[in-house]
Design a protein around this motif. Structure first.
Motif, PDB file in Angstrom:
ATOM      1  N   THR A   1     123.011  -4.697  56.192  1.00  0.00           N
ATOM      2  CA  THR A   1     123.765  -5.876  55.570  1.00  0.00           C
ATOM      3  C   THR A   1     124.382  -6.386  56.802  1.00  0.00           C
ATOM      4  O   THR A   1     124.896  -6.113  57.575  1.00  0.00           O
ATOM      5  N   TRP A   2     125.087  -7.760  56.251  1.00  0.00           N
ATOM      6  CA  TRP A   2     126.270  -9.541  56.940  1.00  0.00           C
ATOM      7  C   TRP A   2     127.275  -8.243  57.759  1.00  0.00           C
ATOM      8  O   TRP A   2     127.893  -8.105  58.679  1.00  0.00           O
ATOM      9  N   GLU A   3     127.676  -7.101  56.264  1.00  0.00           N
ATOM     10  CA  GLU A   3     128.699  -6.940  56.187  1.00  0.00           C
ATOM     11  C   GLU A   3     128.612  -5.621  56.656  1.00  0.00           C
ATOM     12  O   GLU A   3     130.098  -5.664  57.870  1.00  0.00           O
ATOM     13  N   ARG A   4     127.708  -5.010  56.858  1.00  0.00           N
ATOM     14  CA  ARG A   4     127.620  -3.529  58.026  1.00  0.00           C
ATOM     15  C   ARG A   4     127.729  -3.840  59.375  1.00  0.00           C
ATOM     16  O   ARG A   4     128.615  -3.688  59.991  1.00  0.00           O
TER      17      ARG A   4
ATOM     18  N   VAL B   1     120.210   0.867  55.445  1.00  0.00           N
ATOM     19  CA  VAL B   1     120.204  -0.435  54.489  1.00  0.00           C
ATOM     20  C   VAL B   1     121.403  -1.663  55.457  1.00  0.00           C
ATOM     21  O   VAL B   1     122.457  -0.757  55.725  1.00  0.00           O
TER      22      VAL B   1
END
Length: 586
Positions: free
Chosen positions: A237-240, A235
């Motif tokens: 995400t932009w945060e990751r 998964v």
């Protein structure tokens, strides 16, 4: 993308050679893949998955004919730190991000830039990584119990000290047997896969004589499955992505350096020539794909690549076969791998660390006692006691500062005058009693850039009545000029204009001339004041000087000075000499 031209004139003889080399390298890769995975803080099977997937893809899509890819020792400290800080799932994402970066680097043809990383930096962090790998195996070698692994070197050394009383003599014996076989194989039978033989021999001995007395892969990590894992897309995400951009970049940079270094070694051994940009693309594809099956980041493996060439490989097919061989062994013998003692894995990694330590190059650079020695030591110490990211960043900054300092020292500005006994000019002709008050001729040598600006500025005359009316710069030995150098030159023009003087330039090279055109300084100086030969510029300078000021001058800097000391003769001589062209060297 696949270089089919490499298979031109490929026949059964070539296939037999690739089969032999692929099988040999595949056998060598199995214990290394598991050992590197364990040392990186993940399960041993993930190292095998990486060997299979990345090994095949790097051979198919890479730019080196003989490159063998897979997990390597250089990644161990980085991957362990990333896994410990961000978790295994994020480690996979960081590996995929690094793969994308590598593909972009190759597509943008940045492969050649990796070669510009200074040798003291690469040797320093490679030696530091070797120390971390070697010391990280001490606990397994001694069979210490209750050991908790940490990111920091000193914390791990403290753990060993705290638990030193839990030494297991059976582990030491197991490790010693494996180490002895590995060293003997390297010494007397280098083509024999000593690491695999040592692993098998130590495992059989432990199982027969002291079963249950030493920790094994199965007891520590569970049984190794005999199949590849199912496809899994993490998964993202932009945060990751934001969180992992820095570690991903570090993986990409180290992977690029290691893979291209391995490709260069392969070129030297085989007489072939790799495509660095395509190699980066191949490495990127492999690192994007491997995490989808649980694999960790991979790069070119120097030792396995060398073994591939020595075993007679003739094409990238040997690398593909090596991956297939590892897969078949996984299917057939995975249950037996669970019985391998961890103590038998440690000497394999210790030998890898010793071989990758660059000890000879390290000591050679250290003995030079130059700025490179300082960069080497600081990079090494930061790698061991801080982290690799900081070590590379600081090492590169120090190397750049050192380079700028050296280039600044290369830049020389010297005042010169003609030598009547030759057609050259030289600084030896300038003295307090022998110098022209009206004409200043200067040799400018070396790049005129920000690192040398202070030397140029300190040497050039400023504004004022006591300064020369005409300044002639001989710039045939200035290969490069930046905007700081151009600014210094503009300042000189301004000083001369304020005192009614002018600047002449002879023998300027193309790059500085083009920069002056772009900035407008060329037009400000005037096209007529640029000369191909110094003699022409001196003629112009002699036409410009004040004849009145020449009267009574005793410097005799030029041949014309003896006649110029009389005013009327000076007028006639100036008119005559203006039509002659002294032959002065460029």
């Amino acid at each position: 993308m696949i270089g089919w031209s490499r298979f031109r004139d490929y026949g059964m003889s070539s296939l037999r050679k690739d089969l032999v080399s692929g099988i040999i390298v595949g056998v060598i890769a199995i214990p290394l893949g598991m050992a590197f995975a364990i040392a990186s803080g993940v399960k041993p099977e993930y190292g095998i998955y990486t060997t299979i997937v990345a090994g095949i893809l790097i051979s198919l899509f890479g730019g080196s004919k003989f490159q063998i890819g897979g997990p390597t020792g250089a990644f161990i400290p980085i991957l362990f730190a990333i896994g410990a800080q961000y978790g295994y799932e994020n480690l996979l994402i960081a590996g995929m991000m690094a793969g994308i970066m590598l593909v972009l680097m190759g597509a943008l043809r940045l492969g050649v830039l990796i070669k510009f990383i200074p040798k003291p930096v690469t040797i320093g962090f490679t030696a530091g990584i070797a120390v971390i790998i070697f010391t990280g195996q001490i606990a397994s070698f001694l069979g210490l119990k209750g050991i908790e692994r940490h990111e920091k070197f000193l914390d791990n050394m403290r753990e060993i000290g705290i638990h030193i009383s839990t030494i297991n003599p059976y582990s030491i014996l197991t490790a010693a047997v494996c180490l002895a076989i590995v060293l003997l194989a390297l010494r007397f039978a280098p083509k024999v896969p000593g690491s695999l033989i040592g692993l098998i021999a130590a495992s059989i001995m432990a199982a027969l004589f002291f079963s249950g007395q030493v920790a094994t892969i199965g007891s520590a990590y569970g049984d190794i499955p005999s199949t590849l894992p199912s496809f899994h897309f993490p998964v993202i995400t932009w945060e990751r992505i934001r969180l992992l951009i820095r570690p991903a970049f570090l993986i990409a940079m180290l992977g690029a350096i290691e893979s291209l270094l391995s490709a260069v070694v392969a070129d030297g051994m085989s007489g072939s020539r790799h495509d660095s940009n395509r190699e980066l693309i191949g490495q990127g594809i492999a690192n994007i794909a491997a995490p989808l099956l649980g694999g960790i980041p991979a790069t070119g493996a120097i030792a396995r690549t060398a073994a591939n060439i020595k075993s007679g490989a003739v094409s990238p097919l040997s690398g593909v076969i090596h991956g297939v061989v590892v897969f078949l062994i996984l299917l057939l013998f995975a249950p037996y791998a669970s019985s391998i003692p961890l103590a038998a894995m440690s000497p394999i990694l210790m030998v890898v660390a010793w071989n990758m330590s660059e000890r000879k190059a390290f000591l050679h650079l250290l003995k030079t006692r130059t700025g490179d020695s300082l960069v080497l030591v600081i990079t090494f110490l930061l790698t061991v006691f801080a982290d690799l990211t900081m070590a590379v960043e600081v090492g590169l900054v120090l190397a750049v500062i050192l380079f700028v300092k050296r280039m600044g020292e290369v830049h020389l500005v010297s005042k010169v005058l003609p030598d009547p006994e030759s057609v050259k000019v030289g600084p030896h002709m300038v003295s307090k009693e022998h110098d022209c008050p009206q004409i200043g001729i200067y040799n400018v040598e070396g790049p005129l850039f920000f690192g040398a600006a202070y030397r140029f500025e300190n040497t050039m005359p400023g504004a004022g009545p006591d300064q020369p009316r005409v300044v002639l710069l001989r710039m045939s030995k200035v290969p490069f000029m930046d905007t700081t150098g151009e600014s210094n030159l503009a300042g000189l023009v301004k000083h001369l204009e304020s005192s009614g003087g002018k600047l002449l330039i002879s023998s300027i090279q193309p790059q500085p001339l083009e920069l002056l055109r772009k900035t407008g300084l060329y037009e400000r100086i005037g096209a007529a004041r640029f000369y191909d030969h110094t003699g022409e510029a001196i003629n112009e300078a002699l036409r410009t000087i004040s004849g009145e000021q020449c009267i009574g001058c005793r410097h005799a800097a030029f041949r014309e000075c003896a006649a110029l000391s009389g005013y009327e003769e000076a007028q006639n001589l100036l008119g005559f000499k203006a039509r002659s062209k002294p032959e002065i060297a460029r």
